[in-house]
Design a protein around this motif. Structure first.
Motif, short mmCIF file in Angstrom:
data_model
loop_
_atom_site.label_atom_id
_atom_site.label_comp_id
_atom_site.label_asym_id
_atom_site.label_seq_id
_atom_site.Cartn_x
_atom_site.Cartn_y
_atom_site.Cartn_z
N ASN B 81 0.86 -1.15 0.01
CA ASN B 81 -0.22 0.00 0.00
C ASN B 81 0.79 1.36 0.09
O ASN B 81 0.42 2.50 -0.08
N LYS B 82 2.17 1.17 -0.03
CA LYS B 82 3.00 2.15 -0.04
C LYS B 82 4.18 2.10 -0.78
O LYS B 82 5.12 0.88 -0.59
N ASP B 84 8.16 3.71 -1.54
CA ASP B 84 9.05 4.67 -1.16
C ASP B 84 10.36 4.68 -2.24
O ASP B 84 11.10 3.77 -2.08
N LEU B 245 -0.98 3.15 -6.70
CA LEU B 245 -0.10 3.13 -5.85
C LEU B 245 0.86 4.26 -6.16
O LEU B 245 1.51 4.48 -5.11
N THR B 249 3.43 9.72 -6.19
CA THR B 249 4.94 9.63 -6.03
C THR B 249 5.42 10.42 -7.28
O THR B 249 4.63 10.82 -8.05
#
Lengths: 105, 409
Positions: B81-82, B84, B245, B249
């Protein structure tokens, strides 16, 4: 080797080079190919879905199914490209007096 | 160097990428993270042989768990769910954290949904995965008059299967032809005739105004005020790349994840392949996003090579098929950039193909025929397209002349 299982397919000039013909015998279908180095035979129906390989494309030593482009090696029957994953059965071929015979077990 | 390679998405592109990486790199860790708790499986049969019970679940898997084990490819059922990208980490809903050196995104695409009243959301079915196919297969046993919303590939394949299960089927399409997004009208009309001959009703140029539930049945009101009564509704109205998702970003998105011809995204060490990728095709000199079996496989393989350090351009000529009733429809290349159209054949029993040419070279072709009748010519067409061959139009238009005469070896 029993002689009686050799079935006559047709004359050697009935197939163009790098091409195939379909041959039906009893309730089975076969494909017989003329490649640059001779004649070969396989089952005539793709192992992926029930479609006749007679309409497929022969390129070098490979037959490609016309429906979903599964590829088999004509000499070994090996499935080379998905969606085909099960190998194709191959049969011995001999030429006698310009006639092609395949050995069906 | 031993790397941690993560493949996000356990579909066809993901598994083919994983195996290709392993072929070129025996040391690195390869892990597929999949939201579906199933090994990668073939989706094309879901709307056809699976519904018709000619193929079972076990027939659909690309590879067994033994193959993955032997090749040391890990497969984990987890929902991320994330992301980086800066620190090269993925975060799961259960707080697991996955670090990567290289990441392949192969999250695929998802169905567009109809805009409906909330109380009808669970009444409309869609087909993309095995679970949905199982539900539809079970429910239709007790249904008789089924409406398909959307006359694209998936809708028409389901319509064909349900007709073969002796169901009354109605297809409602908003456009003025079936499969209008990519299939030429001439071919679409031939397919439409086959549906009608087999008893399916095709309604074109109509929008849905309202769907009302009446006990266990439904009434569909169209924009010409006509009313359709039906006992089951399936919608296939297109799909969108699965990119939610990544929306917050700095990964470059534009109708999917933008990639170059090496499957590289805008972020270093992050790759994308398959339905989710809007990739640059060097032959057509433009970006495109494809949703097909052949593309998912070949694009996955290409991404795998690049991740493993074998720099490889993706130049595959697009190809796709659809099977409906006893017809096999095939499309190669792209059919929207042309200055000339050439027709080969006019009888569906022997196959009909339309070639789309630009400057005497084939850019794409689309054909339909009784199963087996267009495949060879379409395959040769892909090769002629790829080789940028100037073609003899007489041979193209005459079905008695073999196309392989055009291939220059």
């Amino acid at each position: 080797m029993s002689e009686e299982n050799w079935i006559e397919v047709g004359s050697t000039d009935s197939i163009e080079e790098e091409d195939l013909i379909r041959f039906d015998h009893q309730d089975k279908t076969f494909c017989v190919y003329k490649l640059t180095d001779g004649f070969y035979a396989t089952d005539g129906i793709c192992t992926h879905e029930a479609v006749h390989l007679e309409d497929g494309l022969v390129m070098d030593d490979e037959i490609e199914c016309p429906m979903h482009q599964g590829i088999f090696n004509i000499k070994s029957g090996e499935a080379l490209s998905p969606p085909a994953c099960e190998d194709l059965k191959t049969y011995p071929v001999k030429v006698d007096n310009d006639k092609i015979f395949i050995k069906i077990d | 160097m031993k790397k941690n390679i993560i493949i996000l998405g356990g579909g066809q592109a993901g598994i083919y990428a994983a195996r290709e990486i392993r072929q070129n790199d025996s040391k690195s860790n390869i892990k597929i993270l999949s939201e579906e708790n199933l090994l990668p499986y073939e989706r094309p049969p879901l709307s056809k042989d699976f519904l018709l019970d000619k193929k079972k679940e076990e027939d659909l898997y690309f590879h067994s768990s033994e193959v993955l084990k032997n090749e040391n490819i890990e497969f984990e059922n987890i929902s991320i769910n994330k992301v980086d990208f800066e620190n090269k980490k993925l975060f799961a809903k259960n707080d697991n954290v996955y670090s990567y050196d290289s990441l392949l995104i192969s999250t695929g695409s998802e169905n567009k949904k109809l805009t409906l009243d909330n109380n009808l959301k669970n009444d409309i079915y869609y087909l993309r995965n095995l679970e949905e196919a199982k539900k539809i297969k079970e429910i239709v046993l007790n249904k008789n008059k089924i409406t398909i919303i959307g006359g694209g590939f998936i809708g028409l394949e389901i319509a064909s299967s349900l007709s073969q299960l002796q169901k009354k089927v109605i297809v409602i399409e908003i456009g003025n032809q079936l499969m209008g997004r990519i299939i030429p009208k001439q071919i679409a009309d031939l397919v439409q005739n086959t549906h009608i001959e087999n008893g399916n009703e095709i309604i074109l140029n109509k929008q849905i105004e309202k769907i009302t539930k009446k006990n266990d049945d439904y009434e569909i009101l169209l924009n010409d005020n006509s009313l359709i009564e039906t006992d089951f509704i399936i919608a296939g109205i297109g799909s969108t790349p699965t990119v939610k998702l990544f929306e917050k970003t700095n990964l470059k998105l534009d109708n999917g994840i933008v990639t170059n011809q090496f499957c590289e995204t805008s972020i270093k060490d992050v790759y994308a392949a398959g339905d989710v990728s809007n990739f640059y095709h060097p032959f057509y000199e433009r970006n495109m996003r494809l949703e097909s079996y052949q593309h998912a496989q070949n694009h996955g393989i290409c991404a795998g090579k690049n991740i493993a350090g074998v720099k490889t351009e993706y130049t595959s000529i697009p190809w796709m098929w659809s099977d409906q009733f006893n017809l096999n429809l095939q499309l190669t290349g792209i059919c929207d950039e042309y200055d000339e159209i050439i027709e080969r054949g006019n009888d569906i029993n022997n196959g009909v193909i339309y070639f789309f040419l630009k400057n005497n070279k084939i850019r794409g072709a689309c054909g339909v025929g009784i199963i087996g009748k267009v495949g060879r010519d379409i395959r040769i067409t892909s090769k002629l397209t790829e080789k940028d061959t100037i073609v003899d139009k007489q041979i193209l238009s005459d079905q008695n002349l073999k196309l392989n005469k055009l291939i220059q070896k």
